[in-house]
Write a protein that holds these residues in place. Structure first.
Motif, PDB file in Angstrom:
ATOM      1  N   GLY A   1       0.822  -1.205   0.000  1.00 43.55           N
ATOM      2  CA  GLY A   1       0.000   0.000   0.000  1.00 43.55           C
ATOM      3  C   GLY A   1       0.858   1.258   0.000  1.00 43.55           C
ATOM      4  O   GLY A   1       0.523   2.281  -0.591  1.00 43.55           O
ATOM      5  N   LYS A   2       2.001   1.177   0.666  1.00 38.40           N
ATOM      6  CA  LYS A   2       2.901   2.330   0.742  1.00 38.40           C
ATOM      7  C   LYS A   2       3.375   2.730  -0.654  1.00 38.40           C
ATOM      8  O   LYS A   2       3.383   3.896  -1.020  1.00 38.40           O
TER       9      LYS A   2
ATOM     10  N   ASP B   1      -7.753   2.993   2.657  1.00 36.74           N
ATOM     11  CA  ASP B   1      -8.718   2.051   3.270  1.00 36.74           C
ATOM     12  C   ASP B   1      -8.039   0.839   3.900  1.00 36.74           C
ATOM     13  O   ASP B   1      -8.685  -0.181   4.139  1.00 36.74           O
ATOM     14  N   ILE B   2      -6.749   0.934   4.169  1.00 42.58           N
ATOM     15  CA  ILE B   2      -5.989  -0.271   4.513  1.00 42.58           C
ATOM     16  C   ILE B   2      -6.520  -1.035   5.730  1.00 42.58           C
ATOM     17  O   ILE B   2      -6.428  -2.254   5.787  1.00 42.58           O
TER      18      ILE B   2
ATOM     19  N   ASN C   1      -5.448   0.520  -1.026  1.00 50.92           N
ATOM     20  CA  ASN C   1      -5.660  -0.615  -0.136  1.00 50.92           C
ATOM     21  C   ASN C   1      -4.480  -1.567  -0.280  1.00 50.92           C
ATOM     22  O   ASN C   1      -3.608  -1.354  -1.142  1.00 50.92           O
ATOM     23  N   SER C   2      -4.473  -2.593   0.541  1.00 48.87           N
ATOM     24  CA  SER C   2      -3.324  -3.482   0.596  1.00 48.87           C
ATOM     25  C   SER C   2      -3.752  -4.809   1.186  1.00 48.87           C
ATOM     26  O   SER C   2      -4.759  -4.891   1.884  1.00 48.87           O
TER      27      SER C   2
ATOM     28  N   ARG D   1       4.289  -7.780   0.296  1.00 48.17           N
ATOM     29  CA  ARG D   1       4.311  -6.520  -0.428  1.00 48.17           C
ATOM     30  C   ARG D   1       3.356  -6.484  -1.623  1.00 48.17           C
ATOM     31  O   ARG D   1       3.772  -6.440  -2.788  1.00 48.17           O
ATOM     32  N   VAL D   2       2.090  -6.518  -1.328  1.00 47.01           N
ATOM     33  CA  VAL D   2       1.092  -6.329  -2.388  1.00 47.01           C
ATOM     34  C   VAL D   2       0.045  -5.314  -1.906  1.00 47.01           C
ATOM     35  O   VAL D   2      -0.587  -5.514  -0.868  1.00 47.01           O
TER      36      VAL D   2
END
Ligand SMILES: Cc1ncc(COP(=O)(O)O)c(C=O)c1O
Length: 397
Positions: free
Chosen positions: A99-100, A203-204, A233-234, A245-246
């Motif tokens: 998300g970052k 919205d994470i 989002n993540s 890492r997605v």
């Protein structure tokens, strides 16, 4: 070596730095209670790991489309349709390395030199530095414990100027756990409707909510904002997948295309097998989320009760995420071992040296009088950490 001016604008992520410090201390054999974790302490569900192993076996080890594999992009579109009734096209989604990274790309794609971004404070540590890296100016709108750490429509109206390019909405919020209800979002939307700026909706923590709270997307409440809203989002928090890492971003096609170009000139696609895992996460059974949230809920209740019972500390009860952000204002000015506590950082240092408890100081979240405690750890650790903090508080003069 001369470094670029850009590097001087920012600092390393304090949360990542402290998590690393905790690891080193534990490796040295120090009996530390670590309250810094920005990630679920649960393991990634087995079905998700299996999907990655399967993808690996099948040889899914090559570059993918920069924007992400098509089935994953379609699964993301389906998720937002099913959960919030929002309809997006394939051209309106980009999968990134967390998300970052999704936020970074999008902020690079839409913020120009001198443009302002309104960020309700306390805020997640990376927003302001990402805005600075893009040449923009973070404009903080301070919220307080009394207002439930939420920006009011009046405050938002006052913060929006002709220079405002974007407003960042993070609900539930890291670090406060504050989450906006339907009516509160509708009131903010009414202000935003009248001001031509972008809305960056992070919205994470959407799935990590308590007491029957329902997450709402501001866009579902006010569809007129469609062309100006970017959703982030993540998989990290909802599926305990921080290391994979997605993450992803949804928004108007032109913005997605620009963010994808930035990504194509930096990281290229998110890791191929992590994308296969993310596809399974989104399309398989969702029961693990409720189990995890049930655990977080119990822990939240324990830690809030404990902190509320401590002299000199007040604690807002979060509606979501897995952090509490107790206010330690009343401790400032007190003395410990001959040293005066003058800041939230001093309080964190004191808890570390006296109690072997590591929290995160509020300064980097935009608050000088709070500390962040993550309850993504067992109830046993929470009780142990609270016992130690309580004992340390008794020694203050
Ligand atoms: C509010 C918020 N947004 C975004 C992120 C980014 O998470 P990730 O890059 O793991 O998806 C985090 C992580 O701590 C967060 O707290």
């Amino acid at each position: 070596m001369k470094l670029s001016d850009r590097t001087r604008l920012i600092k390393p992520s304090v949360t990542l730095a402290l998590a690393a410090k905790a690891q080193v201390m534990r490796a040295e054999g120090i009996d530390l209670v670590n309250f810094t974790a920005g990630e679920p302490d649960f393991d990634t569900p087995q079905r998700i790991k299996d999907a990655a192993v399967e993808a690996l076996k099948k040889g899914m080890t090559k570059y993918t489309d920069v924007r992400g594999i098509e089935p994953l992009r379609l699964a993301i579109l389906e998720k937002y349709r099913k959960d919030y009734g929002l309809k997006y096209e394939k051209t309106e989604v980009l999968v990134s390395c967390g998300g970052k990274h999704a936020l970074y790309n999008a902020i690079q794609a839409v913020i120009d030199q001198g443009e302002e971004v309104v960020i309700p404070a306390p805020y997640w540590v990376s927003y302001s530095d990402m805005v600075l890296l893009a040449g923009g100016t973070p404009r903080l709108a301070r919220t307080s414990e009394e207002s439930g750490y939420k920006i009011t429509p009046e405050q938002l109206k006052a913060a929006l100027t002709s220079k405002t390019r974007a407003f960042i909405l993070n609900s539930p919020c890291n670090p406060t756990g504050a989450a906006y209800g339907r009516d509160e979002l509708a009131a903010l939307a009414r202000v935003l409707e009248r001001h031509d700026c972008l809305i960056l909706s992070d919205d994470i923590y959407e799935k990590i909510v308590y007491d029957g709270f329902r997450f709402h997307s501001i866009l579902a409440i006010e569809p007129k904002l469609r062309e100006r809203t970017i959703i982030f989002n993540s998989l990290s928090k909802s599926y305990a997948m921080t290391g994979w890492r997605v993450g992803y971003v949804l928004g108007p096609a032109a913005m997605i295309s620009a963010a994808a170009n930035i990504q194509s000139q930096s990281t290229s696609n998110a890791t191929s097998i992590a994308q296969a895992a993310a596809l399974e996460a989104l399309t398989g059974p969702q029961d693990e989320i409720a189990v995890m949230v049930g655990e977080f809920h119990k822990r939240r209740d324990v830690i809030v009760k404990r902190l509320k019972g401590m002299p000199g500390i007040t604690c807002f009860k979060p509606q979501g995420a897995f952090y509490v952000f107790p206010n330690v204002r009343s401790l400032l000015g007190k003395t410990a071992n001959g040293k005066k506590l003058s800041s939230a950082s001093d309080v964190v240092d004191y808890f570390l040296t006296e109690a072997r408890v590591l929290a995160v100081p509020g300064e980097d979240f935009g608050s000088t009088e709070n500390i962040r405690i993550s309850y993504a750890t067992s109830i046993k650790e929470i009780e142990k950490g609270c016992d130690r903090i309580e004992a340390a508080l008794k020694k203050l003069e």
